[in-house]
Design an enzyme around this catalytic site. Structure first.
Site, PDB file in Angstrom:
ATOM      1  N   GLU A 204      16.139   6.582 -70.735  1.00 38.59           N
ATOM      2  CA  GLU A 204      15.690   7.495 -71.950  1.00 38.59           C
ATOM      3  C   GLU A 204      14.631   8.141 -71.398  1.00 38.59           C
ATOM      4  O   GLU A 204      13.911   7.827 -70.414  1.00 38.59           O
ATOM      5  CB  GLU A 204      15.263   6.487 -73.134  1.00 38.59           C
ATOM      6  CG  GLU A 204      14.481   5.541 -72.627  1.00 38.59           C
ATOM      7  CD  GLU A 204      13.218   5.567 -71.959  1.00 38.59           C
ATOM      8  OE1 GLU A 204      12.683   6.551 -72.451  1.00 38.59           O
ATOM      9  OE2 GLU A 204      12.821   4.660 -71.198  1.00 38.59           O
TER      10      GLU A 204
ATOM     11  N   GLU B 246      13.298   5.599 -68.076  1.00 36.34           N
ATOM     12  CA  GLU B 246      14.464   6.538 -67.273  1.00 36.34           C
ATOM     13  C   GLU B 246      15.542   5.902 -67.018  1.00 36.34           C
ATOM     14  O   GLU B 246      16.525   6.455 -66.603  1.00 36.34           O
ATOM     15  CB  GLU B 246      13.911   7.316 -66.188  1.00 36.34           C
ATOM     16  CG  GLU B 246      12.428   8.092 -66.364  1.00 36.34           C
ATOM     17  CD  GLU B 246      12.294   9.105 -65.017  1.00 36.34           C
ATOM     18  OE1 GLU B 246      13.004   8.923 -64.148  1.00 36.34           O
ATOM     19  OE2 GLU B 246      11.005   9.495 -65.282  1.00 36.34           O
TER      20      GLU B 246
END
Length: 349
Positions: free
Chosen positions: A170, A313
C-alpha cells in the site's frame, strides 16, 4: 464479482494435498521439521491450490494507493502530495518495493484506489481521497463496497494472468492512522494499543494521531460486527481495496502474503467478513508498529521474518518471497531417505 458471491466461493483448504506435502517433507533426507515455518508454508500453499506440486514461479506485488483526509489533523510527517509522487515512482522503479521486486523476481502492480490528484498509475479510483474521518465518515458505505469489490476484481486479474502467489502492499500518507482506527474497532481494544509512530512522528504528532483516532471512533461509533461499516467510516480506500483483494485471492485459491501493519489490518477486515479467508493468507514479517502482534494473533498467524521493518509498500512481503522459494527448492529438489539409502528419521514424542 460481488462481495457476497466472493464470500460464498471461499472453500476450505484441500487436506489431502496438505497431507501429501507433509509426507514429502518427511521423506526428505534431513531432520524432521527442521525448516520450521517454511515447511508449514509450503504445506499450506498445497492446501490453498489443491496441488502438492507447489509452484511459485510467477509472483506479483499489488500496491493499493490512496489518500486519507485525516492528514488534515497533523498526524503525519509529510503532506498528502507525497502519495502521488511515490505512487508514480512505482512505475519508474524508484521505490524500495520496486528495487526489492527486481531482486525477488516479482512483477509490481501499483493501482490508484483514490489518490487525490490524477497520476499515471492505473486508475481504479472510487473517489479522490477520503474525507477527514475526524469530521465526517471517510467514505459512504456504497463507496466502501465498491473499493472492496475492486480489490476482489484485481485478485481475479492476477489469477487470470497465471500468477502463483500475490504479495500485498500500500501507499497512502496517513494510512497508519486509519489502520489504527479500524484495528481498534475490529479487535475491541483501546487506540493506545494500536497507534504508533508510523513513518516517523514526534511525540506531539503521536498524541495528535491518538486523539484523531479516538475522536473518529467516538463520532462515528462503527459497529465491530459490521466490517464494511468500520472500513467506510474510519478506514481508507487502500484498506478497503486490500480487504477485497484478500477475499478475492481466497476465492481464486491464490496464496497471498500479508505485509505489515496496514496490510495486516486489511487482512483482519477480510477475516471478519469471511473467517475462511484466513486460510489463504501467509504472514511474511512482524512490523514494529504496536498493533501488529495483536492482529497476527487474531488471524492465527506467525510471521517468519522479524527484522523490525515498518516501511510498508509491500517490502516485508517481497523480502519473504526469496526465503519461501529457498524452502520450496529444498522441498522439490532434495533427495529422499530411500534414494540415498539411509534410515529415515522417526517422530519422537
Amino acid at each position: 464479482m460481488k462481495l457476497s458471491e466472493t464470500i460464498n466461493r471461499i472453500a476450505p483448504l484441500d487436506q489431502e494435498a496438505m497431507q501429501e506435502a507433509r509426507q514429502r517433507w518427511n521423506s526428505i533426507a534431513k531432520p524432521l521439521h527442521s525448516l520450521g515455518k517454511l515447511e508449514d508454508c509450503v504445506c499450506q500453499i498445497a492446501g490453498m491450490t489443491g496441488d502438492s506440486n507447489v509452484q511459485l514461479d510467477k509472483k506479483a506485488l499489488m500496491v493499493f494507493c490512496a489518500d486519507n483526509g485525516v492528514v488534515e489533523e497533523g498526524v503525519t510527517q509529510t503532506g498528502q502530495e507525497v502519495t502521488a509522487v511515490v505512487a508514480e515512482n512505482f512505475l519508474s522503479g524508484q521505490t524500495s518495493a520496486a528495487v526489492m521486486c527486481r531482486l525477488a523476481g516479482a512483477d509490481l502492480y501499483p493501482v490508484d484506489m483514490g489518490i487525490r490528484r490524477a497520476t499515471r498509475v492505473p486508475d481504479y479510483h472510487v473517489r479522490r481521497g477520503t474525507a477527514n474521518m475526524v469530521k465526517a465518515e471517510a467514505m459512504t458505505r456504497e463507496e466502501g463496497i465498491r473499493a472492496i469489490e475492486t480489490g476482489i476484481r484485481l485478485a481475479g486479474v492476477l489469477k487470470h494472468k497465471g500468477y502463483k502467489i500475490a504479495a500485498t502492499g500500500e501507499m497512502g500518507i496517513g494510512n497508519t492512522t486509519t489502520s489504527a482506527a479500524v484495528a481498534s474497532v475490529l479487535l475491541s481494544c483501546q487506540p493506545e494499543e494500536m497507534v504508533g509512530r508510523g513513518a516517523g512522528l514526534s511525540s506531539g504528532g503521536l498524541e495528535r494521531k491518538l486523539q484523531a483516532v479516538k475522536k473518529a471512533i467516538t463520532l462515528h461509533r462503527p459497529d465491530p460486527d459490521d466490517p464494511v461499516a468500520v472500513l467506510h467510516k474510519v478506514g481508507g480506500l487502500d484498506l478497503a481495496g486490500l480487504a477485497g483483494f484478500y477475499l478475492g485471492c481466497a476465492a481464486e485459491r491464490l496464496p497471498v502474503l500479508i505485509d505489515g501493519f496496514i496490510s495486516a489490518t486489511a487482512a483482519l477486515a477480510a477475516a471478519k467478513l469471511c473467517p475462511g479467508a484466513k486460510a489463504y493468507m501467509l504472514a511474511s514479517h512482524c512490523s514494529k508498529e504496536p498493533g501488529m502482534k495483536k492482529i497476527l494473533t487474531y488471524l492465527d498467524k506467525q510471521a517468519v521474518l522479524h527484522a523490525e521493518m515498518c516501511l510498508g509498500e509491500g517490502t516485508g512481503a517481497v523480502a519473504f518471497l526469496p526465503v519461501l522459494e529457498m524452502g520450496l527448492d529444498v522441498y522439490r529438489e532434495m533427495s529422499t531417505f530411500s534414494q540415498i539409502q539411509i534410515e529415515s528419521y522417526q517422530e519422537l514424542k
